[in-house]
Design a protein around this motif. Structure first.
Motif, short mmCIF file in Angstrom:
data_model
loop_
_atom_site.label_atom_id
_atom_site.label_comp_id
_atom_site.label_asym_id
_atom_site.label_seq_id
_atom_site.Cartn_x
_atom_site.Cartn_y
_atom_site.Cartn_z
N LEU A 247 0.85 -1.20 0.00
CA LEU A 247 0.00 0.00 0.00
C LEU A 247 0.88 1.25 0.00
CD1 LEU A 247 -2.57 -1.23 2.64
CD2 LEU A 247 -2.86 -1.16 0.17
N ASP A 248 0.44 2.23 -0.76
CA ASP A 248 1.17 3.49 -0.83
C ASP A 248 1.01 4.22 0.51
OD1 ASP A 248 2.07 6.06 -1.34
OD2 ASP A 248 1.33 6.08 -3.38
N PRO A 249 2.14 4.48 1.21
CA PRO A 249 2.02 5.08 2.55
C PRO A 249 1.46 6.50 2.52
CG PRO A 249 4.32 5.01 1.86
CD PRO A 249 3.52 4.22 0.83
N ARG A 250 1.41 7.12 1.35
CA ARG A 250 1.05 8.53 1.29
C ARG A 250 -0.42 8.79 1.02
NH1 ARG A 250 2.17 10.60 -2.64
NH2 ARG A 250 1.75 12.71 -2.02
N ARG A 251 -1.18 7.73 0.75
CA ARG A 251 -2.57 7.99 0.36
C ARG A 251 -3.55 7.19 1.22
NH1 ARG A 251 -2.18 5.88 -5.11
NH2 ARG A 251 -4.18 6.77 -5.61
N PRO A 252 -4.70 7.80 1.50
CA PRO A 252 -5.72 7.07 2.27
C PRO A 252 -6.10 5.79 1.53
CG PRO A 252 -6.36 9.36 1.95
CD PRO A 252 -5.15 9.14 1.11
N VAL A 253 -6.41 4.74 2.29
CA VAL A 253 -6.60 3.44 1.64
C VAL A 253 -7.81 3.42 0.71
CG1 VAL A 253 -5.35 2.13 3.38
CG2 VAL A 253 -7.80 2.53 3.67
N GLY A 254 -8.86 4.17 1.06
CA GLY A 254 -10.05 4.16 0.21
C GLY A 254 -9.72 4.62 -1.20
#
Lengths: 324, 310
Positions: free
Chosen positions: A103-110
């Motif tokens: 998962l990209d640590p910089r963006r909200p998961v939704g």
């Protein structure tokens, strides 16, 4: 049943150029054939470094094979134009081993889960309202609270992260899902939850699953068929019960022996480390094999063709039928 | 976020104060400034008269309090040489240094970041090796060698650009290029390393697997994540900009702070040296403060750190 995935004669090796010295070639996948039907789960097992992850990437067209073909939903991946391949990607999905790294640590998961809807506008779900609706639906299907969509990956637990990775894979309703060690980074209790979730999803979605794992117990729970891989080749393949309960290939037997058992005398056998060099010809397992013949060192045993339920590539199994 | 900013700003000012105090003491410890400023043959009376005139006969805490209260009101003392306020030296020279530094810094980013990105995307190809070879050369070449070479080629041999001075825009080209190339080499290496690390992450594979176009993967998914270490590096370079200018300014006779610092040190002009050291420290600290703020923008983990629960 319809085939979602068919691979024929896949080869892939990795080359490393080194200045003023011979090229280093590491063969990772050396002639793999397999097929996955809709609604079926094929487990691929083998020790680390046997080429299972490379195979997973080849099957999804993320890596180009040196030779051989992959057909996904009746389209041959290496013949598709780039735009066609990208479009086909809405039908194929990948779930990784390490859910935090995936998962990209910089963006909200939704936002990350819904992103494929923006990439694949032909699905007709790219409008904001449609995305939000589908996001909520897919979050419920992986048993995640939709409120978590606002969070960043570092604020989720390991199990939640893996559910997020699954949700991202499922959002386009793919027909083929490649799961590369999806539970091995999780605690045992969380593993069980994710596995039962995967079982439900498999039944509901009707997608073909390729489940890559080194853990036979996990594979047994989920897979309908199992392929055992050793050093880039499939050495035994068949229904889960046939392969895991009645293993024919000496390597599969070794793997079975490596699963801790409560029955005394069937505990872990002394581990035999694989030799560093691959033999030039013959069976790759020969240097470790208890039942090695002279023939094993010169020739690779072909898969027995007798039975779709259970096929083995080993002279100790096939030879008695061929020899006198 | 506001609390974070306030804390960081306060800390920056504290650091500046500590640095300035440290230098103030360092410049005065066990040194007879009168002897240094005049010369060894000066008579004892002359030295005493000098010390009394400039206040060096007072105790160290006295001197410090006088200097500090002056500094807080913008009075940084006077040059021994021409009696002008030290701050005038700065206000006269700083714009020139900023002009050169900003031009060099911009060039450094404009060359370094795309070169590093390119090398990372084409990792292992001839393009990668060419860029990295050039970067290694630029990195290991001292800036005065590069400066003199550029000057020889473009000013002496081709006669396209002026060699020294600062009167026109053309004068800016060579010093800024010297500055930019040396810095770009380092930035390119950093950018490449940061990009390669991010490109190897599973979420990049996941983005590719979900069918995102190659450009979008690099620019929207990988680059923002790789930006964090690169911004750190850029902040560090920005902090050193003014200090590094000393060499380039000397080579190209650029009338900036660096040149003034060298002459002030040679002349033992204490107040001027002191205020310049303070400016250099302020730049370093300021650049770090900006980097800290940018972290908050780039990395949501820092932004939300207050409310995180693991």
């Amino acid at each position: 049943m319809s085939l979602v995935l068919k691979a024929d004669g896949l080869f892939r090796s990795f080359r490393r150029h080194r200045f003023l010295s011979p090229e280093e070639v590491t063969p990772a996948v050396r002639g793999v054939d397999l097929a996955v039907e809709a609604g079926e789960c094929l487990g691929i097992v083998g020790e680390s470094g046997c080429g299972k992850s490379t195979l997973g990437r080849l099957l999804l067209g993320l890596l180009r094979p040196d030779s051989g073909t992959v057909r996904c939903l009746d389209q041959q991946l290496n013949l598709l134009p780039l735009s066609g391949l990208r479009r086909l990607r809405s039908e194929m999905a990948l779930v990784h081993q390490n859910p935090l790294g995936a998962l990209d640590p910089r963006r909200p998961v939704g936002e990350q889960i819904a992103e494929p809807l923006l990439i694949h506008r032909h699905l007709g779900l790219s409008a904001r309202a449609d995305r939000a609706l589908r996001l909520e639906e897919v979050l419920r299907s992986v048993a995640l609270d939709p409120a978590l969509a606002e969070r960043y990956p570092h604020r989720l637990s390991g199990g939640q992260r893996q559910r997020v990775a699954l949700a991202r894979a499922l959002i386009t309703r793919p027909k083929l899902l490649v799961l590369d060690e999806p539970v091995s980074a999780l605690d045992v209790s969380v593993q069980a939850q994710i596995l039962s979730l995967l079982q439900t999803l498999k039944a509901e979605s009707g997608a073909g699953l390729v489940f890559i794992s080194h853990d036979l117990r996990v594979v047994r729970q989920l897979a309908d068929r199992v392929a055992v891989m050793y050093r880039g080749r499939i050495v035994e393949e068949g229904t889960t019960a046939a392969v895991l309960d009645n293993p024919q290939h000496p390597y599969t037997r070794l793997l079975r022996g490596a699963v801790p058992s409560l029955v005394p005398g069937r505990r872990i056998k002394a581990e035999i480390r694989p030799p560093a060099d691959l033999p030039d010809k013959g069976c790759a397992f020969a240097p470790r094999c208890e039942k090695v013949h002279a023939l094993c060192r010169s020739q690779f045993p072909a898969m027995t063709l007798s039975d779709r339920e259970h096929r083995v590539a080993c002279f100790s199994v096939s030879k008695p039928k061929v020899a006198v | 976020m506001t609390a974070y900013l306030l804390r960081r700003t306060l800390r920056a000012f504290l650091t500046l104060w500590v640095a300035v105090t440290f230098f103030f003491i360092l410049f005065r410890i066990d040194v007879d400034i009168g002897v240094m400023a005049l010369d060894l043959t000066a008579s004892q009376e002359a030295i005493e008269a000098f010390n009394e005139r400039w206040g060096f006969d007072r105790s160290l805490p006295d001197q410090y309090l006088i200097w500090l209260s002056g500094a807080l009101q913008g009075d940084f003392g006077y040059s021994f040489r021409d009696g002008r306020p030290a701050s005038e030296w700065v206000s006269e020279r700083l714009p020139k240094t900023l002009e050169l530094s900003l031009a060099g810094f911009t060039l450094m980013i404009l060359i370094g970041v795309p070169a590093g990105l390119m090398a990372a995307i084409r990792n292992g190809t001839a393009m990668d090796r060419t860029i990295m070879g050039l970067a290694a050369a630029g990195y290991s070449l001292p800036s005065f060698v590069l400066g003199l070479t550029l000057m020889y080629v473009f000013a002496v041999f081709l006669q396209l650009l002026p060699s020294t001075g600062s009167t026109t825009w053309a004068h800016l080209v060579l010093p800024a290029a010297t500055y930019g190339f040396t810095g770009a080499a380092q930035i390119a290496r950093y950018t490449r390393a940061a990009m390669l690390e991010v490109l190897g992450k599973p979420y990049i594979a996941a983005a590719r697997a979900s069918g995102a176009p190659a450009n979008a993967v690099v620019l929207e998914h990988a680059a923002p994540n790789a930006a964090i270490p690169v911004v750190t590096m850029l902040g560090f370079s920005a902090g050193q900009l003014v200090g590094h200018a000393v060499i380039v300014e000397t080579v190209f006779a650029w009338p900036g702070l660096g040149q003034a610092l060298i002459s002030a040190v040679a002349n033992r002009d204490l107040a001027v040296v002191q205020v310049m050291v303070m400016i250099f420290a302020a730049f370093m600290i300021g650049a770090n403060l900006i980097v800290d703020i940018l972290y908050g923008v780039l990395d949501p983990r820092i932004r939300t750190a207050g409310g995180a629960h693991g």
